[in-house]
Design an enzyme around this catalytic site. Structure first.
Site, short mmCIF file in Angstrom:
data_model
loop_
_atom_site.label_atom_id
_atom_site.label_comp_id
_atom_site.label_asym_id
_atom_site.label_seq_id
_atom_site.Cartn_x
_atom_site.Cartn_y
_atom_site.Cartn_z
N GLY A 17 0.84 -1.19 0.00
CA GLY A 17 0.00 0.00 0.00
C GLY A 17 0.87 1.24 0.00
O GLY A 17 2.04 1.18 0.38
N GLN B 219 3.20 9.96 1.17
CA GLN B 219 4.50 9.28 1.15
C GLN B 219 5.31 9.61 -0.10
O GLN B 219 6.51 9.36 -0.14
CB GLN B 219 4.31 7.76 1.24
CG GLN B 219 3.73 7.31 2.58
CD GLN B 219 3.63 5.80 2.61
OE1 GLN B 219 2.64 5.24 2.16
NE2 GLN B 219 4.65 5.14 3.14
N CYS C 144 6.73 0.24 7.55
CA CYS C 144 6.31 1.35 6.70
C CYS C 144 7.48 1.80 5.85
O CYS C 144 8.59 1.95 6.36
CB CYS C 144 5.82 2.51 7.58
SG CYS C 144 5.27 3.93 6.64
N LEU C 145 7.22 2.01 4.54
CA LEU C 145 8.29 2.45 3.64
C LEU C 145 8.84 3.82 4.04
O LEU C 145 9.96 4.16 3.70
CB LEU C 145 7.76 2.50 2.20
CG LEU C 145 7.32 1.15 1.61
CD1 LEU C 145 6.60 1.35 0.29
CD2 LEU C 145 8.51 0.22 1.44
N HIS D 1 -3.74 1.49 8.01
CA HIS D 1 -2.38 2.05 8.01
C HIS D 1 -2.28 3.18 6.98
O HIS D 1 -1.76 4.27 7.28
CB HIS D 1 -1.39 0.91 7.70
CG HIS D 1 0.04 1.34 7.59
ND1 HIS D 1 1.02 0.86 8.43
CD2 HIS D 1 0.67 2.19 6.73
CE1 HIS D 1 2.18 1.42 8.09
NE2 HIS D 1 2.00 2.21 7.05
N GLU D 2 -2.79 2.94 5.77
CA GLU D 2 -2.66 3.94 4.70
C GLU D 2 -3.53 5.17 4.97
O GLU D 2 -3.10 6.30 4.74
CB GLU D 2 -3.01 3.35 3.33
CG GLU D 2 -2.16 2.15 2.90
CD GLU D 2 -0.66 2.38 2.99
OE1 GLU D 2 -0.21 3.53 2.91
OE2 GLU D 2 0.07 1.38 3.17
N HIS E 174 -2.04 7.65 7.29
CA HIS E 174 -1.06 8.56 6.67
C HIS E 174 -1.72 9.87 6.23
O HIS E 174 -1.08 10.92 6.21
CB HIS E 174 -0.41 7.91 5.44
CG HIS E 174 0.77 7.04 5.76
ND1 HIS E 174 1.90 7.49 6.39
CD2 HIS E 174 0.99 5.72 5.51
CE1 HIS E 174 2.78 6.49 6.51
NE2 HIS E 174 2.24 5.40 5.99
ZN ZN Z 1 3.16 3.57 5.96
#
Ligand code: ZN
Length: 170
Positions: free
Chosen positions: A46, A51, A100-101, A142-143, A146
């Site tokens: 995702g 991000q 998380c990236l 999670h997304e 953000h």
């Molecule tokens: Zn993340």
């Protein structure tokens, strides 16, 4: 189509509340395609627009359930959701390990709703509703976090640096 740079903490864009999208134009279509490419390139399951340094309410998710031998149990499904909102969160909560990236090198144990629905618009502006449970529900939570400047380490009960052979789902 292009791979965009994924920003990491402490970049302040990751801490902003992203704005709601009012217009669906060709620039947005390019961003969506780039986000899909970027997610697949990492690979991740995702990605939220903040991000890639775009403070707008847009997420892409691609996930297929895996069986114990690591083979996908179902066909991977790609979701693009504009202005996503969580509805009908279950009272059941489940603990899972997230990474998380945008926070490389850390994972954490996070409590999430076991199931929920997501409503929003697809990439063409058509209203959609997605029912999600398990990992898919976790990824959406999670997304969507953000978009409100929230990252998993804010919610984690425990955070640690994984060892090399520990598998991380981004
Ligand atoms: Zn993340």
């Amino acid at each position: 189509m292009a791979i965009r740079e994924i920003i990491t903490l402490p970049n302040p864009i990751l801490r902003q509340k992203a704005r709601k999208l009012k217009e669906i134009d060709s620039d947005l279509q390019t961003l969506i395609d780039d986000m899909i490419d970027t997610m697949r390139d990492e690979p991740g399951v995702g990605l939220a627009a903040p991000q890639v340094a775009e403070s707008i309410r847009l997420v892409v998710v691609e996930y297929a359930r895996e069986s114990e031998n690591g083979e996908p149990e179902e066909k991977q499904k790609l979701y693009v959701v504009i202005n996503p909102e969580i509805t009908k969160p279950s009272s059941d909560m489940v603990v899972g390990i997230e990474g998380c990236l945008s926070i490389p090198g850390l994972v954490g144990e996070v409590n999430r709703h076991e199931s929920l629905a997501i409503k929003g618009l697809n990439r063409y502006g058509k209203p959609i509703k997605i029912k999600a449970s398990g990992w898919l529900a976790r990824i959406f939570q999670h997304e969507i976090d953000h978009l409100d400047g929230v990252v998993f380490t804010d919610r984690a009960t425990e955070v640690w640096a994984p060892s090399e052979n520990e598998e991380i789902v981004h």
